[in-house]
Each structure stands twice: as C-alpha cells, then as structure tokens.
Enzyme design. Sequence first.
Site, PDB file in Angstrom:
ATOM      1  N   GLU A  62      -9.528  -2.361   5.270  1.00 42.53           N
ATOM      2  CA  GLU A  62     -10.153  -1.861   6.838  1.00 42.53           C
ATOM      3  C   GLU A  62     -11.453  -2.758   7.104  1.00 42.53           C
ATOM      4  O   GLU A  62     -11.886  -3.390   5.891  1.00 42.53           O
ATOM      5  CB  GLU A  62     -10.918  -1.024   6.557  1.00 42.53           C
ATOM      6  N   ASP A 117      -7.172  -4.017  14.212  1.00 41.13           N
ATOM      7  CA  ASP A 117      -9.000  -4.122  13.449  1.00 41.13           C
ATOM      8  C   ASP A 117      -9.151  -5.135  13.021  1.00 41.13           C
ATOM      9  O   ASP A 117      -9.666  -5.444  11.547  1.00 41.13           O
ATOM     10  CB  ASP A 117      -9.481  -2.713  13.479  1.00 41.13           C
ATOM     11  N   ASP A 132       1.151  -1.107   0.525  1.00 38.99           N
ATOM     12  CA  ASP A 132      -0.310  -0.174   0.103  1.00 38.99           C
ATOM     13  C   ASP A 132       0.960   1.204  -0.269  1.00 38.99           C
ATOM     14  O   ASP A 132       2.298   1.538  -0.276  1.00 38.99           O
ATOM     15  CB  ASP A 132      -0.844   0.405   1.054  1.00 38.99           C
ATOM     16  N   HIS A 174      -7.683  -5.122  10.079  1.00 37.04           N
ATOM     17  CA  HIS A 174      -7.159  -4.682   8.972  1.00 37.04           C
ATOM     18  C   HIS A 174      -5.595  -5.881   8.237  1.00 37.04           C
ATOM     19  O   HIS A 174      -5.261  -5.750   8.797  1.00 37.04           O
ATOM     20  CB  HIS A 174      -7.176  -3.674   8.076  1.00 37.04           C
TER      21      HIS A 174
END
Length: 266
Positions: A148, A141, A72, A143
Amino acid sequence: MRMLPLKDKAQVGLWSARYIADRINQFAPTAERPFVLGLPTGGTPLTTYEQLIKLYQQGEVSFANVVTFNMDEYVGLSADHPQSYHRFMFDNFFNHIDIPRENINILDGTASDLLAECAAYEAKITTLGGIKLFFGGVGSDGHIAFNEPASSLRSRTRIKTLTQETLIDNARFFNNDINQVPKLALTVGVGTLMDAEEILILATGHNKALAVQAAIEGSVNHLWTVSALQLHPRGLIVCDEAATMELKVKTLRYFQQLEAPELAKY
C-alpha cells in the site's frame, strides 16, 4: 522502463499472455531447472489467464516445469473460502493447465505463525534462484501486490494492513460489503518484486490512469509503490487507452513511437 499502450483490455490480455508464454518457451524449463513465475489475482489479470489457458489447450505452452509464487493472500481466509486467493487461482487458472500441485506456492493466511510463513516464502524463492518474471497488476492508488502507499521500497514478504481505498476496491468481491473484507493480508514486498529478473505490470481502465501517470511521469515515491519500476532494468507496463488518459500527450506519443513495431501487430 517500457510502456506498451494498447487499445483495450482484450489486447492487453492477449499480448501479456503471449509474452509470458514466449518467456517460458524461450527459457526451455526442465524439472531440474524450472521457470519461476510470480502471479497476481484480481480483475485485471483474468483476461491474461483466459488467454494462457487457450495457449495451453492449443499446445503452445506447458506449465509442467513452471513454479509459481502468488503475490499475496488475505489473513484469516481458508484456502477453500470463496474469496481467498487460493480459490481464485485454482478456479481461474491452475485447474485448467498442466502445472503440478507441488509447483504452486501461495501464502497461507491462516498459518499459526504468520511471520514464519513470510520468512519461509522468501527463503523458498531464494532457494529456487529467484523469480524470472513477476506478472502483476496495479491498484488505483498505485499499489503493487498489497504494498500500500507508504510501503518501504525495500520491503520483503510480510503482514500488511490494507488501506480504506483497497478495502473499498475489493468490497465488490464481498457482496459490496466493506465490513466483510479482511483488514490484513500477507504480501510479497516491493524489494521481493524488484529482485525478479523481469516485472510485467498490467493497467486497464480509467481508474488506473493516475497510477500509470505516477509510474511513468512521476518521481520514485513510496506513496506510489508502482513507481519503483523506474529503478528496475526490465520493468514493463502494459496498459489500455483508458489507463493512459492522465499522461501528457508527448509522453504517450513517445512510447507509441518506441513501441511502434509491437503496436503494429494489433
């Protein structure tokens, strides 16, 4: 799916570096047949990169015939920005090994046509025959890359809006000022990751414990994108003790027994 529960972050970094180096050496890459490796940024992989650099310096692995694709990049940050993932990778890894510059692929968050940039990235991965090993971390979380919660589990490389939790997590790299963190990023998709022949995910620290629990004990769920690893034939999570704290005792013991020969080396 395998899970290797090691003692601490140092062991995770050492083990994962040796694993990646072994995979490269077993493949015996050439210029015409390179080993294609997916790479992450962030705090978790730093120890792995440090150990890979040591292995290179000791002559135990070469990256001369390795082609890399990073997961990314932030939208709007130039390659020379201190917090760009381009800068991170060169400062912490690429500048210290023998990888040719033309073998390095990182999404361009300043491209004039971001959709075209994402499509070209996918096309280049396909042209090279796909990614052999995708190495990554996981967010608190759940990801992976910047996929996400609620990301499609079939998603491809695309533009993604970052969640508030991710912005808070990454503010530490931007003078602890959440307003400086870019709100958009380019990221490979969950589907892109799942197409890799093998996926290696690292998880260290108490803040990753819920994500590890979701990945190992939960159901496949788009709210925890790391759970998609359950569907991969060669998915591996390597974690430290702190990251296993939310697992059931019997779950942890099960994987400790399965991985006893590997754990005995440490």
